[in-house]
Design an enzyme around this catalytic site. Structure first.
Site, short mmCIF file in Angstrom:
data_model
loop_
_atom_site.label_atom_id
_atom_site.label_comp_id
_atom_site.label_asym_id
_atom_site.label_seq_id
_atom_site.Cartn_x
_atom_site.Cartn_y
_atom_site.Cartn_z
N GLU A 258 -13.90 10.47 -45.01
CA GLU A 258 -14.79 9.50 -45.66
C GLU A 258 -14.03 8.20 -45.92
O GLU A 258 -14.10 7.61 -47.01
CB GLU A 258 -15.33 10.07 -46.98
CG GLU A 258 -16.01 11.42 -46.81
CD GLU A 258 -16.64 11.96 -48.10
OE1 GLU A 258 -16.78 11.21 -49.08
OE2 GLU A 258 -17.01 13.15 -48.11
C1 XIL Z 1 -21.97 9.22 -51.57
C2 XIL Z 1 -22.96 8.40 -50.72
O1 XIL Z 1 -22.24 7.52 -49.91
C3 XIL Z 1 -23.92 7.64 -51.62
O2 XIL Z 1 -24.93 7.01 -50.84
C4 XIL Z 1 -24.56 8.59 -52.62
O3 XIL Z 1 -25.35 7.85 -53.54
C5 XIL Z 1 -23.52 9.37 -53.40
O4 XIL Z 1 -22.67 10.05 -52.48
N1 XIL Z 1 -17.76 12.09 -51.83
C6 XIL Z 1 -18.61 12.67 -50.93
C7 XIL Z 1 -19.77 11.90 -50.41
O5 XIL Z 1 -18.36 13.80 -50.48
O6 XIL Z 1 -20.88 12.72 -50.12
C8 XIL Z 1 -20.18 10.80 -51.36
O7 XIL Z 1 -21.20 10.02 -50.72
C9 XIL Z 1 -18.98 9.96 -51.75
C10 XIL Z 1 -17.93 10.79 -52.43
#
Ligand code: XIL
EC number: 3.2.1.8
Length: 369
Positions: A258
């Site tokens: 991510e």
């Molecule tokens: C985030 C998304 O990007 C947003 O759109 C949503 O509102 C909240 O979640 N860790 C994770 C992701 O595993 O799923 C998260 O994504 C960010 C932190």
């Protein structure tokens, strides 16, 4: 002389044309094709191909996809006896059509749960939920979804286990149970433990213990996903490198799942990605509402280059590097941990132009090979 002039003109034109077209046709996924997958996280609109220009950028630059939200349990399993796979079917079809590596995010996570799941109060009910939830979803996409975040964010910052609804009802056993259920539903899918800040020393110790324990109890763990919601100055390259080495020494693949780099001030020097943390905004906390100054643009490019230089050094241990979003305009960091800011964390800007960060990633490959 007479002949040289037109000749020179032709040669320089040709050179100019070929340089531009090389820039135009170069892409992250091609540059890194012998190293690891280059992924992105898709919004619902991107899965449904609402914007054609955005879609061509996605197909050109990336060869792996994660759904940014639509495969989380509040969307796929809104009620006890109701699943909704409308968007996840489209997501998988998109990946298949474009021959991309498809990653499932996520099966067991304390956030973005459907309200009914938060009310599960005893072990019998939770056991039944996990069995039904994991089996239904993983079996449905058996042979189609290549890898799964089986458990997301099970750890506290000090490396102890988070008091989630899963831990409260089932105890630690929920971890190995989740991995066993997923492996049973699709024995060939790669199974990951995914979390933020697990490159930090204390949390890393916890993650290593967690992976060892799941394996020791007969669970199949193929990889660890380091989320990589990072800052310009931290974590250090040394800590990231230690993490790659220590995790891969467990016999698992390492993925950066991510990746984004905030360029904005963090309240209380906040680290991580706990999505429930929210803070009040102010002009001081949103210093670049119109454009990113060159000095920071350059810093971002240098930071991305040093991170990818490290990734290339350890490419034999790294399976995938996924950016959390396609372009700056879409990034969750515009709204987290403070709502309504303008952040610039990705290699593409909100108008889909590549930034210096992007160029620095391509350059790294040009000079290397
Ligand atoms: C985030 C998304 O990007 C947003 O759109 C949503 O509102 C909240 O979640 N860790 C994770 C992701 O595993 O799923 C998260 O994504 C960010 C932190």
């Amino acid at each position: 002389m007479k002949f040289i002039k037109p000749y020179l003109f032709a040669v320089t034109t040709l050179l100019a044309v070929s340089c531009t077209s090389q820039k135009e046709t170069a892409s992250l996924k091609d540059a890194y094709k012998n190293d690891f997958y280059i992924g992105t996280a898709l919004s619902a609109d991107q899965i449904e191909v609402k914007k054609v220009k955005e879609d061509s950028l996605i197909r050109k630059e990336f060869n792996a996809i994660t759904a940014e939200n639509i495969m989380k349990s509040m969307y796929t399993h809104p009620e006890k006896d109701k699943y909704d796979f409308a968007l996840s079917d489209k997501f998988v079809a998109y990946g298949e059509k474009n021959k991309m590596f498809i990653h499932g995010h996520t099966l067991i996570w304390h956030s973005q749960l459907a309200p009914w799941m938060e009310k599960i109060a005893d072990s019998t009910e939770m056991k039944a939920f996990m069995q039904d939830h994991i089996n239904t979803i993983v079996s449905k996409y058996k042979g189609k979804i290549n890898s799964w975040d089986v458990v997301n964010e099970a750890l506290n910052e000090d490396g102890t286990l988070r008091q989630s609804v899963f831990l409260k009802t089932l105890g630690e056993k929920y971890l190995v149970d989740a991995f066993k259920l997923a492996a049973k539903a699709d024995p060939k899918a790669e199974l990951y433990y995914n979390d933020y800040n697990i490159e930090e020393p204390a949390k890393r110790v916890g993650a290593i213990a967690l992976i060892k324990k799941i394996k020791a109890e007969g669970g199949k763990v193929d990889g660890v996903g380091i989320q990589g919601h990072w800052r310009l100055n931290s974590p250090s390259i040394e800590e990231i490198e230690k993490s790659i080495l220590e995790y891969s020494a467990l016999g698992v693949k390492v993925a950066f799942t991510e990746l984004d780099i905030t360029v904005l001030p963090n309240p209380w020097d906040l680290k991580g990605a706990e999505i429930s943390q929210k803070f009040e905004g102010s002009a001081k906390m949103n210093p670049y509402p119109k454009a990113l100054p060159d000095s920071i643009q350059n810093k971002l490019a240098e930071r991305y280059a040093s991170i990818f230089k490290l990734f290339l050094k350890h490419k034999d241990k790294i399976s995938r590097v996924t950016f959390w979003g396609v372009h700056d305009g879409q990034s969750w960091l515009n709204d987290w941990p403070i709502k309504g800011r303008t952040n610039y964390p990705l290699p593409f800007d909100k108008d889909l132009r590549h930034k210096k960060a992007y160029d620095s990633l391509l350059k790294l490959k040009e000079t290397k090979e």
